[in-house]
Design a protein around this motif. Structure first.
Motif, mmCIF file in Angstrom:
data_model
loop_
_atom_site.group_PDB
_atom_site.id
_atom_site.type_symbol
_atom_site.label_atom_id
_atom_site.label_comp_id
_atom_site.label_asym_id
_atom_site.label_seq_id
_atom_site.Cartn_x
_atom_site.Cartn_y
_atom_site.Cartn_z
ATOM 1 N N ALA A 1 0.829 -1.199 0.000
ATOM 2 C CA ALA A 1 0.000 0.000 0.000
ATOM 3 C C ALA A 1 0.870 1.259 0.000
ATOM 4 N N PRO A 2 0.344 2.377 -0.500
ATOM 5 C CA PRO A 2 1.144 3.608 -0.606
ATOM 6 C C PRO A 2 1.747 4.053 0.719
ATOM 7 N N PHE B 1 0.626 1.441 10.530
ATOM 8 C CA PHE B 1 -0.315 0.919 9.533
ATOM 9 C C PHE B 1 -1.362 0.067 10.235
ATOM 10 N N ASN B 2 -2.388 -0.310 9.489
ATOM 11 C CA ASN B 2 -3.449 -1.152 10.047
ATOM 12 C C ASN B 2 -3.866 -2.185 9.006
ATOM 13 N N HIS C 1 6.402 4.177 -6.883
ATOM 14 C CA HIS C 1 6.828 4.077 -5.486
ATOM 15 C C HIS C 1 6.689 5.451 -4.820
ATOM 16 N N PRO C 2 5.569 5.759 -4.176
ATOM 17 C CA PRO C 2 4.447 4.864 -3.871
ATOM 18 C C PRO C 2 3.489 4.723 -5.058
ATOM 19 N N PRO C 3 2.679 3.654 -5.037
ATOM 20 C CA PRO C 3 1.722 3.452 -6.122
ATOM 21 C C PRO C 3 0.545 4.415 -6.007
ATOM 22 N N THR C 4 -0.144 4.611 -7.127
ATOM 23 C CA THR C 4 -1.367 5.413 -7.127
ATOM 24 C C THR C 4 -2.502 4.584 -7.711
ATOM 25 N N GLN C 5 -3.706 4.930 -7.333
ATOM 26 C CA GLN C 5 -4.885 4.158 -7.732
ATOM 27 C C GLN C 5 -5.102 4.249 -9.243
ATOM 28 N N ASP D 1 -5.908 6.758 -0.060
ATOM 29 C CA ASP D 1 -6.310 7.061 1.314
ATOM 30 C C ASP D 1 -6.833 5.780 1.953
ATOM 31 N N SER D 2 -6.139 5.281 2.969
ATOM 32 C CA SER D 2 -6.532 4.014 3.581
ATOM 33 C C SER D 2 -7.928 4.064 4.191
ATOM 34 N N ALA D 3 -8.382 5.252 4.594
ATOM 35 C CA ALA D 3 -9.702 5.385 5.204
ATOM 36 C C ALA D 3 -10.827 5.139 4.205
#
Length: 358
Positions: A176-177, A187-188, A215-219, A247-249
């Motif tokens: 994940a990014p 992280f979670n 790096h980091p990846p994007t959607q 956005d992990s949320a």
């Protein structure tokens, strides 16, 4: 994974495990196939390669000791293996007679949905115990000889309570990014959701979208992403696309994903029973509409193969004491009320719960 078919058989391990003539080597661990002479079954003994941090095996042991899931490899025992003049700690695992998942080996069809549903079940069970796998990818997932999906390799796992890292660890395309920072990173379980989304894409297409290689990846864009899922219900494609949100949320939970996949896999298999005035009314594949008429109100319910929906009503009608409205989805178990005051009529609405197998 490197396979050695010429390993010499040695003495019994822990007085019960007889080494067989094959072993595997992965990124950090070595695997020795054995026969459990007490229970007459094949098992797997896993120990770390020289130079690998001992914590990796301990993390796997701690994670697996919590988990009892049909879709997670099972921990049987903890032993030591004599090697190079010293004893090395090892864990004894369930032997899974099957093959790891292969990128690009699936088509967007019901069989594919059944496989990713099983993965979602395993991850739901993992997360329910406060464990984060941290290395979900096709090569860490097997399908056994009975078609049951099993999640393997918990060497990078963490508890939610201590989920942070200061180094970039994992398999890049599935990370994940938020894992690409250069500071201490908290992280979670949403990082497993991200990796699940990439895995679902990888099973259909061996070459990932270029945005996932950053790096980091994007959607990936919706247009690009949805093109891989032609033939899959759009709401499933949408939730898998959300898995890859930066956005992990925004990412869904594995419970949400599991529930949605099960709903579609059970298409046209639900059955509801409503008893009014002593007469049972059945809603299922063969009878998709019922009209309930009480002296103080009426209600029409349709079954579209996925859910039970109110299409029409008259009078004062309530569901679990909440006024009903057209278009509302009726849950699997509730009480319908017609009328108010002393003239009320109560009706139970019950839906059978068919199980997705295996």
């Amino acid at each position: 994974m490197e396979i050695n078919n010429n390993r010499e058989k040695s003495v019994l391990i822990a007085n019960r495990y007889k080494p067989l003539d094959t072993s595997d080597r992965g990124g950090m661990g070595e695997v020795l196939y054995c026969e459990d002479l007490h229970l007459q079954r094949q098992v797997v003994l896993k120990y770390l390669q020289a130079g690998v941090e001992a914590r990796r095996l301990l993390d796997e042991q701690k994670a697996l000791s919590k988990l009892r899931s049909k879709h997670v490899v099972q921990l049987y025992d903890i032993v030591t293996i004599p090697k190079g003049g010293a004893d090395h700690p090892a864990i004894v695992l369930e032997f899974i007679d099957g093959e790891v998942l292969t990128p690009g080996s699936f088509s967007a069809d019901n069989d594919y949905l059944h496989v990713i549903w099983q993965i979602s079940c395993g991850l739901t069970d993992i997360h329910s115990q406060g464990v984060i796998h941290r290395d979900i990818k096709p090569s860490n997932i097997k399908i056994d000889s009975e078609g049951v999906v099993k999640i393997l390799d918990f060497g990078l796992s963490r508890n939610n309570s201590n989920a942070e890292t200061r180094s970039i660890i994992g398999t890049p395309i599935f990370m994940a990014p938020e894992l690409w920072g250069d500071q201490t990173i908290a992280f979670n379980s949403s990082i497993d959701v991200y990796a699940f989304g990439v895995t679902c894409l990888a099973l259909l297409n061996i070459t990932p979208p270029s945005r996932l290689k950053n790096h980091p990846p994007t959607q990936p864009s919706w247009a690009r992403f949805s093109g891989y899922f032609d033939g899959i219900p759009e709401e499933i494609t949408e939730i898998l696309h959300r898995c890859l949100a930066s956005d992990s949320a925004v990412r869904p939970t594995m419970v949400e994903i599991q529930t949605l996949l099960a709903k579609h896999l059970l298409l046209n298999r639900h059955r509801a029973v409503v008893v009014l005035n002593g007469k049972p009314n059945i809603l299922d594949f063969n009878n998709r509409r019922i009209a309930l008429k009480a002296s103080v109100g009426s209600l029409t319910i349709d079954y579209d193969g996925l859910s039970f929906k109110v299409t029409n009503f008259a009078g004062a009608v309530y569901m679990n004491n909440t006024p009903i409205s057209a278009g509302i989805i009726i849950p699997g178990c509730c009480v319908l009320t017609f009328g108010t005051g002393n003239s009320r009529v109560f009706v139970t609405f019950d839906v059978s719960n068919p199980e997705v197998m295996p």
